[in-house]
Design a protein around this motif. Structure first.
Motif, PDB file in Angstrom:
ATOM      1  N   ASP A   1      81.129  59.997  -3.498  1.00 16.58           N
ATOM      2  CA  ASP A   1      82.271  59.181  -3.900  1.00 16.58           C
ATOM      3  C   ASP A   1      82.685  58.298  -2.726  1.00 16.58           C
ATOM      4  OD1 ASP A   1      84.478  58.104  -5.096  1.00 16.58           O
ATOM      5  OD2 ASP A   1      85.679  59.936  -4.980  1.00 16.58           O
TER       6      ASP A   1
ATOM      7  N   SER B   1      75.556  52.070  -7.624  1.00 18.02           N
ATOM      8  CA  SER B   1      75.823  51.590  -8.975  1.00 18.02           C
ATOM      9  C   SER B   1      76.696  50.336  -8.920  1.00 18.02           C
ATOM     10  CB  SER B   1      76.527  52.678  -9.789  1.00 18.02           C
ATOM     11  OG  SER B   1      77.832  52.886  -9.278  1.00 18.02           O
ATOM     12  N   ARG B   2      76.850  49.709 -10.048  1.00 19.09           N
ATOM     13  CA  ARG B   2      77.698  48.512 -10.135  1.00 19.09           C
ATOM     14  C   ARG B   2      79.142  48.839  -9.761  1.00 19.09           C
ATOM     15  NH1 ARG B   2      78.666  43.602 -12.372  1.00 19.09           N
ATOM     16  NH2 ARG B   2      80.536  43.366 -13.628  1.00 19.09           N
ATOM     17  N   GLN B   3      79.628  49.968 -10.198  1.00 16.86           N
ATOM     18  CA  GLN B   3      81.000  50.367  -9.899  1.00 16.86           C
ATOM     19  C   GLN B   3      81.189  50.591  -8.393  1.00 16.86           C
ATOM     20  OE1 GLN B   3      82.119  54.000 -11.834  1.00 16.86           O
ATOM     21  NE2 GLN B   3      84.267  53.846 -11.233  1.00 16.86           N
ATOM     22  N   GLU B   4      80.216  51.186  -7.731  1.00 16.17           N
ATOM     23  CA  GLU B   4      80.316  51.407  -6.286  1.00 16.17           C
ATOM     24  C   GLU B   4      80.263  50.086  -5.527  1.00 16.17           C
ATOM     25  OE1 GLU B   4      78.323  55.841  -5.983  1.00 16.17           O
ATOM     26  OE2 GLU B   4      77.027  54.089  -6.141  1.00 16.17           O
TER      27      GLU B   4
ATOM     28  N   GLU C   1      81.268  47.272  -6.722  1.00 12.89           N
ATOM     29  CA  GLU C   1      82.556  46.643  -6.995  1.00 12.89           C
ATOM     30  C   GLU C   1      83.647  47.203  -6.082  1.00 12.89           C
ATOM     31  OE1 GLU C   1      85.412  45.874 -10.864  1.00 12.89           O
ATOM     32  OE2 GLU C   1      83.368  46.588 -11.137  1.00 12.89           O
ATOM     33  N   TYR C   2      83.612  48.509  -5.825  1.00  9.40           N
ATOM     34  CA  TYR C   2      84.574  49.101  -4.890  1.00  9.40           C
ATOM     35  C   TYR C   2      84.394  48.520  -3.485  1.00  9.40           C
ATOM     36  CZ  TYR C   2      86.890  52.319  -1.795  1.00  9.40           C
ATOM     37  OH  TYR C   2      87.682  52.846  -0.791  1.00  9.40           O
TER      38      TYR C   2
ATOM     39  N   LEU D   1      77.433  41.230  -8.441  1.00  3.95           N
ATOM     40  CA  LEU D   1      78.020  41.874  -9.612  1.00  3.95           C
ATOM     41  C   LEU D   1      77.841  41.029 -10.861  1.00  3.95           C
ATOM     42  CD1 LEU D   1      81.331  43.175  -8.035  1.00  3.95           C
ATOM     43  CD2 LEU D   1      79.233  44.461  -8.460  1.00  3.95           C
TER      44      LEU D   1
END
Length: 158
Positions: free
Chosen positions: A55, A117-120, A122-123, A155
């Motif tokens: 995380d 991942s895309r979410q990571e 983005e973070y 992204l």
């Protein structure tokens, strides 16, 4: 790429966007040149690998628990079977607290960014807005020459 590069465009883009995706030849050497230029401009660089980070928010900006490998030794009827949990301070915030006063900020240079991942990603794109003294450089893969683009653009393409 020129034999001698000043890195001014790279540093200017990093300061403007906060997070860059880089593509470089696989034989290496380019990341060291640009890290040296960042250090000369007053930044502190922290090299990390994306593999095994878990995380990102907890690892970089929050206190998080880790369990070291048990190496075949288990406690029977004393503690949890998976081992003891040790709490580690947030890596990025800890380095920010220990920055020299004349430093411009902290650059997280993360290799093997293709596993995120895309979410990571983005973070990591939003992290410089959360903490303005943190900049992010994410190595996204190989290329015939060293090039970079804002991490936000990766992204859109994904």
């Amino acid at each position: 790429m020129a034999l001698l590069t000043t890195g001014k465009g790279f540093i200017r883009d990093l300061e403007n966007t906060g997070a860059l995706a880089t593509y470089m030849p696989l034989e290496g050497g380019f990341e060291g040149r640009y890290q040296r230029r960042l250090r000369a401009r007053g930044y502190i660089t922290l090299s990390l690998t994306a593999r095994g980070l878990g995380d990102l928010a907890a690892y970089l900006t929050g206190v998080h628990g880790v369990r070291p490998p048990h190496l075949g030794k288990k406690n029977i009827a004393q503690d949890a079977m998976v081992g003891l949990r040790y709490y580690v301070p947030p890596i990025a915030l800890y380095h920010l607290e220990t920055l020299p006063p004349q430093s411009k900020g902290l650059v997280l240079w993360i290799i093997e960014g293709t596993v995120l991942s895309r979410q990571e990603r983005e973070y990591l794109t939003n992290l410089p807005q959360i903490e303005p003294r943190i900049k992010v450089v994410l190595e996204m893969g190989g290329e015939r020459y060293f090039r970079w683009q804002p991490l936000q653009e990766t992204l859109v393409a994904a």
